[in-house]
Design an enzyme around this catalytic site. Structure first.
Site, mmCIF file in Angstrom:
data_model
loop_
_atom_site.group_PDB
_atom_site.id
_atom_site.type_symbol
_atom_site.label_atom_id
_atom_site.label_comp_id
_atom_site.label_asym_id
_atom_site.label_seq_id
_atom_site.Cartn_x
_atom_site.Cartn_y
_atom_site.Cartn_z
ATOM 1 N N ALA A 14 -65.503 -40.416 23.363
ATOM 2 C CA ALA A 14 -64.052 -40.329 24.156
ATOM 3 C C ALA A 14 -64.197 -41.499 25.311
ATOM 4 O O ALA A 14 -63.262 -41.278 26.243
ATOM 5 C CB ALA A 14 -64.292 -38.960 24.864
ATOM 6 N N VAL A 79 -74.743 -41.688 18.864
ATOM 7 C CA VAL A 79 -74.864 -40.357 17.873
ATOM 8 C C VAL A 79 -75.697 -40.561 16.778
ATOM 9 O O VAL A 79 -76.005 -39.545 16.247
ATOM 10 C CB VAL A 79 -73.407 -39.934 17.688
ATOM 11 C CG1 VAL A 79 -72.647 -39.426 18.773
ATOM 12 C CG2 VAL A 79 -72.787 -41.024 16.762
ATOM 13 N N SER A 159 -61.043 -37.112 8.171
ATOM 14 C CA SER A 159 -60.020 -37.908 8.251
ATOM 15 C C SER A 159 -59.209 -37.591 6.573
ATOM 16 O O SER A 159 -60.013 -37.130 5.686
ATOM 17 C CB SER A 159 -60.488 -39.226 7.928
ATOM 18 O OG SER A 159 -59.439 -40.200 7.560
ATOM 19 N N TYR A 172 -66.338 -45.218 4.553
ATOM 20 C CA TYR A 172 -65.660 -44.395 5.679
ATOM 21 C C TYR A 172 -65.298 -43.304 4.874
ATOM 22 O O TYR A 172 -65.349 -41.977 5.537
ATOM 23 C CB TYR A 172 -64.424 -45.205 6.158
ATOM 24 C CG TYR A 172 -63.559 -44.660 7.224
ATOM 25 C CD1 TYR A 172 -64.331 -44.240 8.467
ATOM 26 C CD2 TYR A 172 -62.274 -44.091 7.038
ATOM 27 C CE1 TYR A 172 -63.605 -43.378 9.565
ATOM 28 C CE2 TYR A 172 -61.772 -43.406 8.071
ATOM 29 C CZ TYR A 172 -62.269 -43.184 9.287
ATOM 30 O OH TYR A 172 -61.560 -42.425 10.206
ATOM 31 N N ALA A 174 -66.250 -41.863 2.014
ATOM 32 C CA ALA A 174 -67.484 -41.091 1.728
ATOM 33 C C ALA A 174 -68.128 -40.430 2.895
ATOM 34 O O ALA A 174 -68.261 -39.189 2.762
ATOM 35 C CB ALA A 174 -68.528 -42.060 1.098
ATOM 36 N N ALA A 175 -68.150 -41.035 3.907
ATOM 37 C CA ALA A 175 -68.661 -40.503 5.183
ATOM 38 C C ALA A 175 -67.965 -39.396 5.686
ATOM 39 O O ALA A 175 -68.159 -38.253 5.998
ATOM 40 C CB ALA A 175 -68.817 -41.360 6.183
HETATM 41 P P1 NAD Z 1 -61.724 -44.872 18.576
HETATM 42 O O1 NAD Z 1 -62.469 -46.078 18.569
HETATM 43 O O2 NAD Z 1 -60.758 -44.822 19.984
HETATM 44 O O3 NAD Z 1 -62.845 -43.766 18.776
HETATM 45 C C1 NAD Z 1 -63.989 -43.708 18.189
HETATM 46 C C2 NAD Z 1 -65.052 -43.595 19.294
HETATM 47 O O4 NAD Z 1 -66.420 -43.441 18.669
HETATM 48 C C3 NAD Z 1 -65.208 -44.955 20.265
HETATM 49 O O5 NAD Z 1 -64.946 -44.682 21.423
HETATM 50 C C4 NAD Z 1 -66.660 -45.497 19.947
HETATM 51 O O6 NAD Z 1 -67.178 -46.030 20.924
HETATM 52 C C5 NAD Z 1 -67.287 -44.140 19.401
HETATM 53 N N1 NAD Z 1 -68.429 -44.360 18.921
HETATM 54 C C6 NAD Z 1 -68.514 -45.094 17.925
HETATM 55 N N2 NAD Z 1 -69.922 -45.313 17.262
HETATM 56 C C7 NAD Z 1 -70.559 -44.343 18.032
HETATM 57 C C8 NAD Z 1 -72.050 -44.024 18.272
HETATM 58 N N3 NAD Z 1 -73.063 -44.634 17.314
HETATM 59 N N4 NAD Z 1 -72.439 -43.358 19.382
HETATM 60 C C9 NAD Z 1 -71.352 -42.796 19.995
HETATM 61 N N5 NAD Z 1 -70.024 -43.166 19.909
HETATM 62 C C10 NAD Z 1 -69.749 -43.997 19.203
HETATM 63 O O7 NAD Z 1 -60.669 -44.456 17.595
HETATM 64 P P2 NAD Z 1 -60.148 -43.167 17.020
HETATM 65 O O8 NAD Z 1 -59.019 -43.400 16.164
HETATM 66 O O9 NAD Z 1 -59.552 -42.475 18.319
HETATM 67 O O10 NAD Z 1 -61.175 -42.389 16.282
HETATM 68 C C11 NAD Z 1 -61.681 -41.068 16.743
HETATM 69 C C12 NAD Z 1 -62.072 -40.195 15.408
HETATM 70 O O11 NAD Z 1 -61.033 -40.064 14.776
HETATM 71 C C13 NAD Z 1 -63.019 -41.136 14.650
HETATM 72 O O12 NAD Z 1 -63.906 -40.322 14.165
HETATM 73 C C14 NAD Z 1 -62.286 -41.823 13.365
HETATM 74 O O13 NAD Z 1 -62.910 -42.022 12.268
HETATM 75 C C15 NAD Z 1 -61.231 -40.329 13.358
HETATM 76 N N6 NAD Z 1 -60.015 -40.723 12.801
HETATM 77 C C16 NAD Z 1 -59.068 -41.691 13.156
HETATM 78 C C17 NAD Z 1 -57.961 -41.994 12.649
HETATM 79 C C18 NAD Z 1 -56.874 -42.910 12.981
HETATM 80 O O14 NAD Z 1 -55.825 -43.335 12.391
HETATM 81 N N7 NAD Z 1 -57.137 -43.664 14.191
HETATM 82 C C19 NAD Z 1 -57.678 -41.007 11.474
HETATM 83 C C20 NAD Z 1 -58.304 -40.130 11.000
HETATM 84 C C21 NAD Z 1 -59.620 -40.049 11.476
#
Ligand code: NAD
Length: 276
Positions: A14, A79, A159, A172, A174-175
């Site tokens: 966050a 995490v 996603s 991504y 796959a995860a």
């Molecule tokens: P974002 O980069 O703002 O958020 C991802 C957050 O995860 C970052 O703040 C990052 O520091 C944190 N993070 C990464 N590795 C970490 C770790 N090892 N430990 C703790 N924190 C960690 O991007 P977002 O787009 O807001 O993504 C949020 C979630 O939504 C993610 O899971 C992303 O895969 C998913 N998502 C995003 C989209 C999109 O279009 N933006 C679409 C589908 C899913």
């Protein structure tokens, strides 16, 4: 609005201002929950320059949460490290005494590439951040929830990439598919304890992560950034890019008692891009 008064939530990932995690955390706080916002707050040593949430952003979000009249607490966590995840859970319990809601939002795409060129370390890191992180946080928090005996809500951010294939995003995709399968198993295992586990599958959300992806695509194809973004938006049946608040709206429903009869689902929030 839903009623989350007296509930305690953890939202991982966050720390970034334009991120989905921040939007979810603020939304849960608006509905009355005390919220722990957690993020890595440091660079990945093996992938320097990869965009991540930092302490200042996390602290700002926690302050915004507190300004809403509930408690906000920023915590550092990786995490992918079970010791640090356990520490985050212990610190949450020290501060707030209980945990009712976990949103596994931390995620990302390290080293996107065609499979034939994909780096093994990037594959492993992407699997770890998204899938292993969701497992480790869910395990640690579910142990607490089961012990509390009051049920709970676990919401995993997958996603549409986990449902439909996306070139260059094999790790991504796959995860995120693993997160859907994991959520189903956890939902079955935790149903007797009154804990509901669901996943959501966002589409093209306008965040720093997605903007970075569009930028990469623009330089790879040698076309302007605006063209890539325009084409992404044009494919969406509902006719606009997704905003973090679109995801927060559904997550807050899943965090509330209004969704008590739903578990093991993987709900698309994508403007109609994917319908299965
Ligand atoms: P974002 O980069 O703002 O958020 C991802 C957050 O995860 C970052 O703040 C990052 O520091 C944190 N993070 C990464 N590795 C970490 C770790 N090892 N430990 C703790 N924190 C960690 O991007 P977002 O787009 O807001 O993504 C949020 C979630 O939504 C993610 O899971 C992303 O895969 C998913 N998502 C995003 C989209 C999109 O279009 N933006 C679409 C589908 C899913």
């Amino acid at each position: 609005m839903y009623d989350l008064k007296g509930k305690v939530a953890i939202v991982t990932g966050a720390g970034r201002k334009a991120g989905i995690g921040r939007a979810i955390a603020l939304r849960l706080a608006q509905e009355g929950a005390d919220v722990v916002v957690a993020d890595i707050c440091r660079e990945f040593e093996e992938f320097p320059g990869y965009g991540l949430g930092m302490w200042e952003g996390l602290q700002e979000t926690a302050e915004e949460i507190s300004a809403l009249g509930v408690r906000g607490l920023p915590l550092r966590v990786d995490v992918t490290d079970s010791r640090l995840v356990d520490e985050m859970v212990a610190q949450t319990l020290d501060a707030f005494g209980r945990i009712d809601i976990l949103v596994n939002n931390a995620g990302g795409v390290v080293g996107p590439a065609p499979v034939l060129a994909m780096d093994e370390q990037a594959w492993g890191k992407t699997m770890a951040i998204n899938a292993t992180g969701t497992f480790l946080c869910s395990r640690a928090v579910a142990r607490v929830m089961v012990g509390q005996g009051r049920g709970g809500k676990i919401i995993n951010i997958s996603s549409i990439a986990g449902k439909a294939g996306r070139p260059f995003l094999a790790a991504y995709s796959a995860a995120k598919a693993a997160i859907v399968a994991f959520s189903r198993v956890l939902a079955l295992e935790l149903a007797p304890a009154g804990i509901q586990v669901n996943a959501v599958c966002p589409g093209e959300v306008d965040t720093d992560l997605q903007r970075w992806g569009w930028q990469l695509e623009a330089s790879f194809r040698g076309v302007p950034y605006e063209e890539v973004v325009g084409a992404a938006a044009a494919k969406i049946p509902l006719g606009r890019l997704e905003q973090p608040s679109d995801v927060a709206n559904v997550v807050s429903f899943l965090a509330s008692g209004e969704s008590d009869y739903m578990t093991g689902q993987a709900i698309n929030i994508c403007g109609g891009l994917v319908m299965h």
